[in-house]
Motif scaffolding. Structure first.
Motif, PDB file in Angstrom:
ATOM      1  N   LEU A  61       0.868  -1.179   0.000  1.00  0.00           N
ATOM      2  CA  LEU A  61       0.000   0.000   0.000  1.00  0.00           C
ATOM      3  C   LEU A  61       0.904   1.227   0.000  1.00  0.00           C
ATOM      4  O   LEU A  61       1.639   1.458   0.960  1.00  0.00           O
ATOM      5  CB  LEU A  61      -0.911  -0.001   1.229  1.00  0.00           C
ATOM      6  CG  LEU A  61      -1.801   1.226   1.421  1.00  0.00           C
ATOM      7  CD1 LEU A  61      -2.780   1.388   0.258  1.00  0.00           C
ATOM      8  CD2 LEU A  61      -2.538   1.150   2.744  1.00  0.00           C
ATOM      9  N   VAL A  62       0.891   2.010  -1.081  1.00  0.00           N
ATOM     10  CA  VAL A  62       1.821   3.132  -1.207  1.00  0.00           C
ATOM     11  C   VAL A  62       1.140   4.501  -1.204  1.00  0.00           C
ATOM     12  O   VAL A  62       1.811   5.530  -1.116  1.00  0.00           O
ATOM     13  CB  VAL A  62       2.708   3.002  -2.471  1.00  0.00           C
ATOM     14  CG1 VAL A  62       3.616   1.780  -2.362  1.00  0.00           C
ATOM     15  CG2 VAL A  62       1.866   2.944  -3.737  1.00  0.00           C
ATOM     16  N   TRP A  63      -0.213   4.529  -1.302  1.00  0.00           N
ATOM     17  CA  TRP A  63      -0.901   5.822  -1.364  1.00  0.00           C
ATOM     18  C   TRP A  63      -2.343   5.642  -0.935  1.00  0.00           C
ATOM     19  O   TRP A  63      -2.990   4.643  -1.267  1.00  0.00           O
ATOM     20  CB  TRP A  63      -0.832   6.352  -2.797  1.00  0.00           C
ATOM     21  CG  TRP A  63      -1.540   7.653  -3.023  1.00  0.00           C
ATOM     22  CD1 TRP A  63      -1.052   8.907  -2.800  1.00  0.00           C
ATOM     23  CD2 TRP A  63      -2.866   7.824  -3.542  1.00  0.00           C
ATOM     24  NE1 TRP A  63      -1.997   9.846  -3.141  1.00  0.00           N
ATOM     25  CE2 TRP A  63      -3.119   9.213  -3.604  1.00  0.00           C
ATOM     26  CE3 TRP A  63      -3.865   6.948  -3.956  1.00  0.00           C
ATOM     27  CZ2 TRP A  63      -4.321   9.742  -4.058  1.00  0.00           C
ATOM     28  CZ3 TRP A  63      -5.063   7.468  -4.403  1.00  0.00           C
ATOM     29  CH2 TRP A  63      -5.279   8.856  -4.462  1.00  0.00           C
ATOM     30  N   ILE A  64      -2.843   6.624  -0.179  1.00  0.00           N
ATOM     31  CA  ILE A  64      -4.255   6.677   0.211  1.00  0.00           C
ATOM     32  C   ILE A  64      -4.755   8.068  -0.143  1.00  0.00           C
ATOM     33  O   ILE A  64      -4.086   9.074   0.150  1.00  0.00           O
ATOM     34  CB  ILE A  64      -4.449   6.420   1.716  1.00  0.00           C
ATOM     35  CG1 ILE A  64      -3.909   5.030   2.097  1.00  0.00           C
ATOM     36  CG2 ILE A  64      -5.923   6.544   2.112  1.00  0.00           C
ATOM     37  CD1 ILE A  64      -3.867   4.773   3.597  1.00  0.00           C
ATOM     38  N   GLN A  65      -5.926   8.127  -0.757  1.00  0.00           N
ATOM     39  CA  GLN A  65      -6.528   9.407  -1.118  1.00  0.00           C
ATOM     40  C   GLN A  65      -6.609  10.290   0.134  1.00  0.00           C
ATOM     41  O   GLN A  65      -7.002   9.823   1.212  1.00  0.00           O
ATOM     42  CB  GLN A  65      -7.921   9.152  -1.696  1.00  0.00           C
ATOM     43  CG  GLN A  65      -8.586  10.341  -2.292  1.00  0.00           C
ATOM     44  CD  GLN A  65      -9.910   9.949  -2.938  1.00  0.00           C
ATOM     45  OE1 GLN A  65     -10.107   8.811  -3.361  1.00  0.00           O
ATOM     46  NE2 GLN A  65     -10.816  10.891  -2.993  1.00  0.00           N
ATOM     47  N   GLU A  66      -6.208  11.553   0.004  1.00  0.00           N
ATOM     48  CA  GLU A  66      -6.083  12.458   1.154  1.00  0.00           C
ATOM     49  C   GLU A  66      -7.335  12.504   2.026  1.00  0.00           C
ATOM     50  O   GLU A  66      -7.246  12.382   3.248  1.00  0.00           O
ATOM     51  CB  GLU A  66      -5.724  13.860   0.648  1.00  0.00           C
ATOM     52  CG  GLU A  66      -5.033  14.718   1.669  1.00  0.00           C
ATOM     53  CD  GLU A  66      -3.739  14.136   2.231  1.00  0.00           C
ATOM     54  OE1 GLU A  66      -3.568  14.198   3.460  1.00  0.00           O
ATOM     55  OE2 GLU A  66      -2.916  13.599   1.458  1.00  0.00           O
ATOM     56  N   ASP A  67      -8.502  12.647   1.438  1.00  0.00           N
ATOM     57  CA  ASP A  67      -9.725  12.756   2.244  1.00  0.00           C
ATOM     58  C   ASP A  67     -10.207  11.413   2.801  1.00  0.00           C
ATOM     59  O   ASP A  67     -11.204  11.363   3.528  1.00  0.00           O
ATOM     60  CB  ASP A  67     -10.844  13.459   1.473  1.00  0.00           C
ATOM     61  CG  ASP A  67     -11.298  12.682   0.249  1.00  0.00           C
ATOM     62  OD1 ASP A  67     -10.535  11.832  -0.251  1.00  0.00           O
ATOM     63  OD2 ASP A  67     -12.437  12.917  -0.213  1.00  0.00           O
ATOM     64  N   LYS A  68      -9.513  10.331   2.486  1.00  0.00           N
ATOM     65  CA  LYS A  68      -9.864   9.005   3.013  1.00  0.00           C
ATOM     66  C   LYS A  68      -8.908   8.551   4.106  1.00  0.00           C
ATOM     67  O   LYS A  68      -9.118   7.515   4.733  1.00  0.00           O
ATOM     68  CB  LYS A  68      -9.866   7.957   1.891  1.00  0.00           C
ATOM     69  CG  LYS A  68     -10.846   8.257   0.779  1.00  0.00           C
ATOM     70  CD  LYS A  68     -12.263   8.278   1.269  1.00  0.00           C
ATOM     71  CE  LYS A  68     -13.200   8.600   0.126  1.00  0.00           C
ATOM     72  NZ  LYS A  68     -14.545   8.865   0.566  1.00  0.00           N
ATOM     73  N   LYS A  69      -7.835   9.315   4.349  1.00  0.00           N
ATOM     74  CA  LYS A  69      -6.857   8.929   5.365  1.00  0.00           C
ATOM     75  C   LYS A  69      -7.461   9.065   6.759  1.00  0.00           C
ATOM     76  O   LYS A  69      -8.145  10.040   7.058  1.00  0.00           O
ATOM     77  CB  LYS A  69      -5.618   9.814   5.280  1.00  0.00           C
ATOM     78  CG  LYS A  69      -4.723   9.497   4.129  1.00  0.00           C
ATOM     79  CD  LYS A  69      -3.473  10.360   4.181  1.00  0.00           C
ATOM     80  CE  LYS A  69      -2.554  10.033   3.028  1.00  0.00           C
ATOM     81  NZ  LYS A  69      -1.345  10.870   3.065  1.00  0.00           N
ATOM     82  N   ASP A  70      -7.193   8.053   7.598  1.00  0.00           N
ATOM     83  CA  ASP A  70      -7.572   8.111   9.004  1.00  0.00           C
ATOM     84  C   ASP A  70      -6.605   7.219   9.781  1.00  0.00           C
ATOM     85  O   ASP A  70      -5.749   6.550   9.199  1.00  0.00           O
ATOM     86  CB  ASP A  70      -9.033   7.717   9.224  1.00  0.00           C
ATOM     87  CG  ASP A  70      -9.366   6.302   8.770  1.00  0.00           C
ATOM     88  OD1 ASP A  70      -8.467   5.433   8.767  1.00  0.00           O
ATOM     89  OD2 ASP A  70     -10.529   6.047   8.414  1.00  0.00           O
ATOM     90  N   ALA A  71      -6.733   7.214  11.089  1.00  0.00           N
ATOM     91  CA  ALA A  71      -5.820   6.447  11.937  1.00  0.00           C
ATOM     92  C   ALA A  71      -5.882   4.958  11.631  1.00  0.00           C
ATOM     93  O   ALA A  71      -4.881   4.248  11.752  1.00  0.00           O
ATOM     94  CB  ALA A  71      -6.141   6.697  13.405  1.00  0.00           C
ATOM     95  N   ARG A  72      -7.054   4.491  11.212  1.00  0.00           N
ATOM     96  CA  ARG A  72      -7.233   3.065  10.939  1.00  0.00           C
ATOM     97  C   ARG A  72      -6.461   2.605   9.708  1.00  0.00           C
ATOM     98  O   ARG A  72      -5.849   1.546   9.705  1.00  0.00           O
ATOM     99  CB  ARG A  72      -8.719   2.766  10.763  1.00  0.00           C
ATOM    100  CG  ARG A  72      -9.051   1.293  10.770  1.00  0.00           C
ATOM    101  CD  ARG A  72     -10.459   1.076  10.369  1.00  0.00           C
ATOM    102  NE  ARG A  72     -10.515   1.397   8.942  1.00  0.00           N
ATOM    103  CZ  ARG A  72     -11.560   1.255   8.172  1.00  0.00           C
ATOM    104  NH1 ARG A  72     -12.673   0.854   8.669  1.00  0.00           N
ATOM    105  NH2 ARG A  72     -11.522   1.550   6.909  1.00  0.00           N
ATOM    106  N   ASN A  73      -6.459   3.412   8.622  1.00  0.00           N
ATOM    107  CA  ASN A  73      -5.826   2.930   7.397  1.00  0.00           C
ATOM    108  C   ASN A  73      -4.398   3.439   7.193  1.00  0.00           C
ATOM    109  O   ASN A  73      -3.619   2.786   6.518  1.00  0.00           O
ATOM    110  CB  ASN A  73      -6.686   3.225   6.170  1.00  0.00           C
ATOM    111  CG  ASN A  73      -6.931   4.691   5.941  1.00  0.00           C
ATOM    112  OD1 ASN A  73      -6.204   5.552   6.389  1.00  0.00           O
ATOM    113  ND2 ASN A  73      -8.002   4.993   5.214  1.00  0.00           N
TER     114      ASN A  73
END
Length: 136
Positions: A61-73
């Motif tokens: 996993l190298v990238w998460i969409q900014e508005d989807k980032k949270d402590a869990r992911n």
């Protein structure tokens, strides 16, 4: 001429075997190495060869969409979500999938050069099917 007719059944047998094998011979080995994202485009995974001999398939996993980032992911960023997968048949690998911190068995099948399908099930009850498209 008689020799030709005696060998004709052998020739027909060989030709039938080749025709029957044609679909198998026509299959193509796709390259899974690269950057992939699921249909929702919320994350990206880098598929590479890994393992001691470089003969296993892994996806980090190298990238998460900014508005989807949270402590869990975000704790899974830069970690392998699919690892140690061995090549089991043409365009298919089987290994360990990490979902929500749980390691379960999974299968990656590359259906064409730009599409991968990941299937993972825990206890044959909770299943996840994810389609990924090549980004690069």
């Amino acid at each position: 001429m008689a020799r030709f007719f005696r060998s004709l059944p052998k020739l027909v047998s060989v030709m039938l075997a080749l025709v029957a094998a044609a679909p198998v011979m026509a299959q193509e080995q796709f390259n899974p190495i690269g950057l992939w994202e699921p249909d929702n485009k919320e994350s990206r995974y880098e598929f590479t060869y890994c393992g001691d001999n470089g003969d296993r398939l892994c996806a980090e996993l190298v990238w998460i969409q900014e508005d989807k980032k949270d402590a869990r992911n975000t704790k899974y960023l830069n970690t392998y979500m699919f690892s140690n997968a061995r090549h089991i048949r043409l365009n298919q690998w089987q290994g360990t999938v990490t979902l929500e911190g749980f390691n379960i068995g999974g299968t990656v099948t590359q259906t064409n050069n730009n599409t991968i399908r990941l299937e993972a099930c825990a206890l044959f009850v909770i299943c996840e099917n994810i389609r990924l498209k090549r980004v690069q």
